[in-house]
Design a protein around this motif. Structure first.
Motif, short mmCIF file in Angstrom:
data_model
loop_
_atom_site.label_atom_id
_atom_site.label_comp_id
_atom_site.label_asym_id
_atom_site.label_seq_id
_atom_site.Cartn_x
_atom_site.Cartn_y
_atom_site.Cartn_z
N ALA A 305 15.73 -33.45 53.14
CA ALA A 305 16.88 -33.34 54.05
C ALA A 305 18.11 -33.99 53.44
CB ALA A 305 16.54 -33.99 55.39
N GLY A 306 17.92 -35.14 52.78
CA GLY A 306 19.04 -35.79 52.13
C GLY A 306 19.60 -34.96 50.99
N PHE A 307 18.69 -34.30 50.24
CA PHE A 307 19.14 -33.44 49.15
C PHE A 307 19.95 -32.26 49.67
CE2 PHE A 307 18.43 -29.75 46.39
CZ PHE A 307 18.95 -30.23 45.19
N GLU A 308 19.44 -31.64 50.74
CA GLU A 308 20.17 -30.52 51.32
C GLU A 308 21.52 -30.97 51.88
OE1 GLU A 308 17.61 -28.84 54.22
OE2 GLU A 308 16.17 -28.03 52.76
N GLU A 311 23.86 -31.41 49.03
CA GLU A 311 24.35 -30.13 48.53
C GLU A 311 25.47 -29.58 49.42
OE1 GLU A 311 23.52 -28.48 45.70
OE2 GLU A 311 22.49 -30.35 45.23
N GLU A 312 25.30 -29.74 50.72
CA GLU A 312 26.34 -29.27 51.64
C GLU A 312 27.62 -30.08 51.46
OE1 GLU A 312 26.25 -26.68 53.58
OE2 GLU A 312 24.21 -26.20 52.92
N ILE A 313 27.46 -31.37 51.24
CA ILE A 313 28.63 -32.22 51.03
C ILE A 313 29.36 -31.81 49.75
CG2 ILE A 313 29.35 -34.57 50.48
CD1 ILE A 313 27.18 -35.57 52.36
N LYS A 314 28.58 -31.46 48.72
CA LYS A 314 29.20 -30.99 47.47
C LYS A 314 30.03 -29.73 47.71
CE LYS A 314 25.78 -32.75 44.17
NZ LYS A 314 24.75 -32.35 43.16
N LYS A 315 29.46 -28.78 48.45
CA LYS A 315 30.19 -27.53 48.73
C LYS A 315 31.46 -27.80 49.51
CE LYS A 315 26.05 -24.60 48.76
NZ LYS A 315 25.22 -23.67 49.58
N ILE A 316 31.32 -28.66 50.53
CA ILE A 316 32.51 -28.96 51.33
C ILE A 316 33.57 -29.65 50.48
CG2 ILE A 316 33.34 -30.34 53.28
CD1 ILE A 316 30.62 -29.87 54.61
N SER A 317 33.12 -30.59 49.64
CA SER A 317 34.06 -31.31 48.79
C SER A 317 34.72 -30.37 47.79
CB SER A 317 33.34 -32.44 48.04
OG SER A 317 32.76 -33.36 48.96
N ALA A 318 33.94 -29.43 47.23
CA ALA A 318 34.50 -28.47 46.27
C ALA A 318 35.57 -27.59 46.92
CB ALA A 318 33.38 -27.62 45.68
N TRP A 319 35.27 -27.04 48.07
CA TRP A 319 36.25 -26.19 48.75
C TRP A 319 37.46 -26.99 49.20
CZ3 TRP A 319 36.42 -21.35 47.93
CH2 TRP A 319 35.25 -20.60 47.74
N ALA A 320 37.23 -28.23 49.60
CA ALA A 320 38.37 -29.07 49.98
C ALA A 320 39.27 -29.31 48.79
CB ALA A 320 37.86 -30.41 50.54
N ALA A 321 38.69 -29.53 47.59
CA ALA A 321 39.51 -29.72 46.38
C ALA A 321 40.26 -28.45 46.01
CB ALA A 321 38.60 -30.18 45.23
N ILE A 322 39.58 -27.30 46.17
CA ILE A 322 40.23 -26.03 45.83
C ILE A 322 41.41 -25.77 46.77
CG2 ILE A 322 39.89 -23.53 45.81
CD1 ILE A 322 37.03 -24.05 44.86
N LEU A 323 41.20 -26.00 48.05
CA LEU A 323 42.27 -25.76 49.02
C LEU A 323 43.37 -26.81 48.94
CD1 LEU A 323 40.14 -24.73 52.13
CD2 LEU A 323 41.41 -23.25 50.57
#
Length: 373
Positions: A305-308, A311-323
């Motif tokens: 659960a922590g790994f998942e 991973e979600e935090i990474k995706k959110i952080s990546a899109w936040a950086a892109i935007l």
């Protein structure tokens, strides 16, 4: 042990004067609550003669009938009562001290012509699903048998009724009564064995059912089996010791068969108790293994659960950086300054759009390569 013998003269205190015999016996001390003298009975030739209500009356009637036998049952007697019995029947002071203090291990000791036997009785309490232990001290002499009971078990009324229904066996004397008591104590182990077996079956079901409270139940039952083993294992040696003295003390053949049967039963019970202890040890090991496996599974699930979540935090952080890139450019060009070189440049707007798109595209591929997207 032998057949009925005349009572030795040294076993009794000197006869009191006739005038004293006619006087009413002095009141016997009683412990608080219920009377300590459960039952006192005199027998002759296997038949009940009388049931005195006090120890003094029992002593007097036994003196008047030298060929009789007294069976005195006490429950948590007072020190004065035990001392009066010791003086009347010449009981050894060490045995009397043990009977007063209780909490003795099962044992058999001989003091002259008197046997002192300590037994641990047991009973199974269905409501609490636990084993209750009692302690029984038995003094066996040529013409008397005294039982001192500490605890609710055992109930000797059944043994007394059984002996009274068999006068021929009762006529063999205190030795026969001792064997009846031994048999009653050992027979009382059977319901305990059945109850413990049922508890172990339930525990096995609870262990594989994942009940978290089963560990405590295993521990408590294991402690009870330790006490049960302390009650039964010494009794095996005691009975074999009595059997070894058959020839020396001229024990009646009927009593020999009786004692062998009791010895067989207690040996079987002792073996069952040993098996229960081993079974509980194995169940405790299995339960510990299952608990460890369950804990590992829970930790694995938490890790997944922590790994998942990571991973979600990474995706959110990546899109936040892109935007964030076009937001930064748009914010800069949205500031209200008159002297910005790009404000009057004809290609400023396309350049800003291309800059934002290029930064976003570059960040997308960087995060994609790092598997954040």
């Amino acid at each position: 042990m032998s057949d009925r013998r005349p009572r030795p003269a040294w076993r009794r205190r000197p006869e009191p004067p006739p005038a004293d015999l006619s006087a009413p016996p002095p009141p016997e001390p009683r412990a608080e609550g219920e009377p300590s003298v459960v039952q006192s009975t005199l027998y002759r030739d296997g038949h009940r003669v009388s049931s005195p209500t006090t120890l003094a009356e029992t002593f007097r009637q036994l003196r008047e009938h030298p060929d009789g036998m007294a069976w005195i049952g006490l429950q948590r007697p007072t020190e004065q009562e035990l001392h009066s019995l010791a003086a009347e029947f010449d009981l050894h002071e060490l045995a009397v001290e043990d009977a007063m203090e209780a909490h003795q291990r099962p044992k058999l000791e001989r003091y002259g012509e008197t046997l002192f036997v300590v037994l641990r009785a047991a009973r199974y309490l269905d409501a609490q699903e636990e084993v209750d232990f009692g302690e029984l001290h038995v003094f066996v002499g040529p013409d008397f048998l005294i039982t001192v009971r500490h605890g609710a078990a055992p109930d000797l009324s059944t043994a007394r009724q059984r002996m009274e229904q068999d006068p021929d066996l009762l006529a063999l004397g205190p030795e026969a009564v001792l064997y009846a008591i031994l048999d009653a104590v050992v027979d009382g182990y059977a319901p305990v064995v059945a109850g413990v077996q049922n508890d172990i079956d339930e525990i096995e079901t609870e262990v594989f059912g994942g009940d978290p409270a089963v560990s405590r139940r295993i521990y408590e039952l294991s402690r009870e089996m330790v006490e049960f083993q302390r009650a039964t294992r010494p009794l095996v040696g005691m009975l074999h010791g009595l059997m070894a003295g058959f020839a020396k003390y001229g024990t009646d053949e009927e009593l020999q068969r009786y004692l062998r049967d009791v010895a067989d039963h207690v040996t079987h019970t002792s073996e069952r108790v040993d098996g229960f202890r081993q079974a509980l040890a194995d169940i405790l090991t299995v339960n510990a293994t299952l608990v460890t496996q369950q804990q590992n599974a829970e930790m694995r699930a938490l890790a997944e659960a922590g790994f998942e979540q990571n991973e979600e935090i990474k995706k959110i952080s990546a899109w936040a950086a892109i935007l964030f890139a076009p937001t930064l450019v748009g914010t800069i060009y949205g500031m209200n300054f008159d002297h910005m070189p790009e404000l009057h440049w004809a290609g400023g707007y396309p350049f800003a759009i291309l800059l934002m798109a290029g930064v976003c595209t570059g960040l997308y591929f960087v995060f994609k390569r790092r598997r954040w997207l």
